[in-house]
Design an enzyme around this catalytic site. Sequence first.
Site, short mmCIF file in Angstrom:
data_model
loop_
_atom_site.label_atom_id
_atom_site.label_comp_id
_atom_site.label_asym_id
_atom_site.label_seq_id
_atom_site.Cartn_x
_atom_site.Cartn_y
_atom_site.Cartn_z
N CYS A 50 0.72 -1.21 0.14
CA CYS A 50 0.07 0.04 -0.04
C CYS A 50 0.93 1.25 -0.14
O CYS A 50 0.46 2.15 -0.51
CB CYS A 50 -0.89 -0.04 1.16
SG CYS A 50 -0.07 -0.68 2.76
N GLU A 106 -4.02 3.77 -9.20
CA GLU A 106 -3.23 2.84 -8.48
C GLU A 106 -3.01 1.56 -9.45
O GLU A 106 -3.95 1.10 -9.90
CB GLU A 106 -3.90 2.44 -7.01
CG GLU A 106 -3.03 1.41 -6.49
CD GLU A 106 -3.61 0.96 -5.12
OE1 GLU A 106 -4.95 0.54 -5.10
OE2 GLU A 106 -2.89 1.07 -4.23
P1 NDP Z 1 -9.66 -5.98 -2.21
O1 NDP Z 1 -10.53 -4.86 -2.01
O2 NDP Z 1 -10.03 -6.47 -3.82
O3 NDP Z 1 -10.05 -7.14 -1.47
C1 NDP Z 1 -9.61 -7.02 0.16
C2 NDP Z 1 -10.84 -7.90 0.60
O4 NDP Z 1 -12.05 -7.60 0.67
C3 NDP Z 1 -10.76 -9.29 0.52
O5 NDP Z 1 -10.82 -10.13 1.48
C4 NDP Z 1 -11.84 -9.28 -0.72
O6 NDP Z 1 -12.61 -10.57 -0.88
C5 NDP Z 1 -12.80 -8.57 0.16
N1 NDP Z 1 -13.96 -8.04 -0.66
C6 NDP Z 1 -13.87 -7.75 -1.96
N2 NDP Z 1 -15.32 -7.35 -2.48
C7 NDP Z 1 -15.82 -7.10 -1.37
C8 NDP Z 1 -17.23 -6.71 -1.22
N3 NDP Z 1 -18.01 -6.27 -1.96
N4 NDP Z 1 -17.72 -6.63 0.25
C9 NDP Z 1 -16.78 -7.12 1.22
N5 NDP Z 1 -15.48 -7.61 1.04
C10 NDP Z 1 -15.27 -7.58 -0.21
O7 NDP Z 1 -8.06 -5.77 -2.28
P2 NDP Z 1 -7.02 -6.61 -2.53
O8 NDP Z 1 -6.88 -7.87 -1.86
O9 NDP Z 1 -6.82 -6.71 -4.01
O10 NDP Z 1 -5.66 -5.58 -2.23
C11 NDP Z 1 -5.15 -4.78 -2.89
C12 NDP Z 1 -5.60 -3.61 -2.22
O11 NDP Z 1 -5.69 -3.17 -1.00
C13 NDP Z 1 -4.96 -2.29 -3.18
O12 NDP Z 1 -5.78 -1.28 -3.55
C14 NDP Z 1 -4.13 -1.57 -1.72
O13 NDP Z 1 -3.60 -0.53 -2.27
C15 NDP Z 1 -5.05 -1.94 -0.79
N6 NDP Z 1 -4.24 -2.15 0.54
C16 NDP Z 1 -4.28 -0.74 1.34
C17 NDP Z 1 -3.42 -0.79 2.29
C18 NDP Z 1 -3.48 0.51 3.28
O14 NDP Z 1 -2.78 0.39 4.63
N7 NDP Z 1 -4.08 1.56 3.09
C19 NDP Z 1 -2.85 -1.94 3.05
C20 NDP Z 1 -2.76 -2.97 2.09
C21 NDP Z 1 -3.58 -2.82 0.93
P3 NDP Z 1 -12.00 -11.48 -2.04
O15 NDP Z 1 -10.62 -11.80 -2.00
O16 NDP Z 1 -12.81 -12.80 -2.04
O17 NDP Z 1 -12.60 -10.81 -3.32
#
Ligand code: NDP
Length: 493
Positions: free
Chosen positions: A282, A383
């Site tokens: 992130c 991003e």
């Molecule tokens: P996602 O938002 O795709 O997924 C994160 C989690 O949310 C997963 O468990 C996912 O499940 C779940 N999810 C997806 N859709 C929904 C929904 N509609 N309702 C509830 N839960 C949902 O992120 P990524 O896993 O792709 O991670 C990357 C992103 O995380 C990047 O944008 C990054 O910048 C951000 N990030 C931010 C950080 C910070 O500290 N600001 C730290 C680390 C990452 P599933 O996998 O089943 O889709």
Amino acid sequence: MSEFKMLINGQLVDAISGKTMDVVNPANGKFVASVPCAGEEDVDLAVKAAQKAFPAWRKTYVADRVNLVLKLAAKMREHAEELAVLETLHYGGPISKTRVFDANGGPGNLEFVAGLARGLTGHTISANPNARIMTFCEPMGVVGLITPWNFPMCTATSKLGPALVTGNCVVLKPASCAPLTILKIGEYAKEVGFPDGVINIVTGPGSTVGEAIVKHPGVAKINFTGDSAVGKRIMQLASEHVKPVASELGGKNAFVVMNDAPFDGAIEAGVYAAFFNSGQNCGSPSRFYVQEEIYDKYLEKFIEKAKAITVGDTMDPKTMMGPLAYPACRDNAEKAVAKAIADGCVLRLGGERPNTPETKDGAYVMPTVLEATDNSLDIMQEEIFAPVVAFYKFKEDREAIDLVNESRYGLCASVWTTDYRKGMKITDEFDCGTSWINQHLEIVPETPWGGRKESGWTKENSMLVFNEYTWQKHVWMCMDDEPHTFWENFLKD
Ligand code: NDP
């Protein structure tokens, strides 16, 4: 039946439907394991188990909760190698990284809050000499923790630890592509003796399982780390119950190199911060603003250094960079690079797949460097979450601040200068949650982490994290012999 099980109400279980999902190694496309694919009915069981466990758990001594959390951390340390290997297999971080960073950082997050929790206090307020007025930190109830894949274990424990030590019960949902180490934590939690229902871990798609957690009326708060668009969707759903959502979202972080930068350090740190974990951090910088006088020299040296990154087999301890977490991430990165080139940017390094025998079936993207012609282009604003960075030249100091702040994100930014006073003035004006001077990507449990604008607004880590898992209750105790009301004051004349 899957080999990995969910933890619901103290039992290691499959999904009620019996459905499973496959976890695939992004380094080679091979099957790693199957895990339960839960549905709304499993979430309901998990939330109800957590609700049932909450009244007793919140009444336990802090020291007892802390001891269990420390036992869980010790169990994770005992299984450090197994966890490091699983972490590498499910999301593609090279073993050199997962052995050191994740295998230590995962339990380290638990140990950090365990130490702090016993010192948590409320306040007393001296507004009225005839009263004793105080505040208490109360647990919120059942908290829903929804975590991403880029540091699966570390993000999960950075939420699990503070939630548990403050007396909450949890329903945790890891990312579907990288749930294995989190399911292992569930096994360890059972082994070390957490009471049934205190920790529940469910696996399944965000669109169903994640949303079911968010919408469940028994869940008091959501703590989410992930993409900004998903964060917005969660906030919309949570607003139905006016449910608070802690959100750590996306970023488009800037790395600003002034003419008087400590040159070698700025090269080393820039290449590391951009490409560590394949840029899937992130806090990684993906837009580099370099001042005119040193722009060419800095860019050349940066490219030379980036070429030296070893990309390959994630189980080889010499590999520095692995694949992206799954093929769609690679495809997105490739599309972003193609769009940047179509927008007039110059590709200076990478942009292709490594295509060696060990990488040809994986979701790899080589370290990629572009030169941008305008700060408004997608490559400078969107991003990508991949090892892709863009460079832009600026002239005046002030210009750098404006360029950094021209973004809908506000997670972090760094400035590189040997003039610390100037560095401090510049960071004062960065509109983001973390600013570094001559550092980038140094994120430790002791320091608060979290953004502004579309990067979210809450804090992970540090003492501030406890605010995310506690309600502040104010109690006013009247000390008068005869309690009175304000009518007496209003009506005394
Ligand atoms: P996602 O938002 O795709 O997924 C994160 C989690 O949310 C997963 O468990 C996912 O499940 C779940 N999810 C997806 N859709 C929904 C929904 N509609 N309702 C509830 N839960 C949902 O992120 P990524 O896993 O792709 O991670 C990357 C992103 O995380 C990047 O944008 C990054 O910048 C951000 N990030 C931010 C950080 C910070 O500290 N600001 C730290 C680390 C990452 P599933 O996998 O089943 O889709």
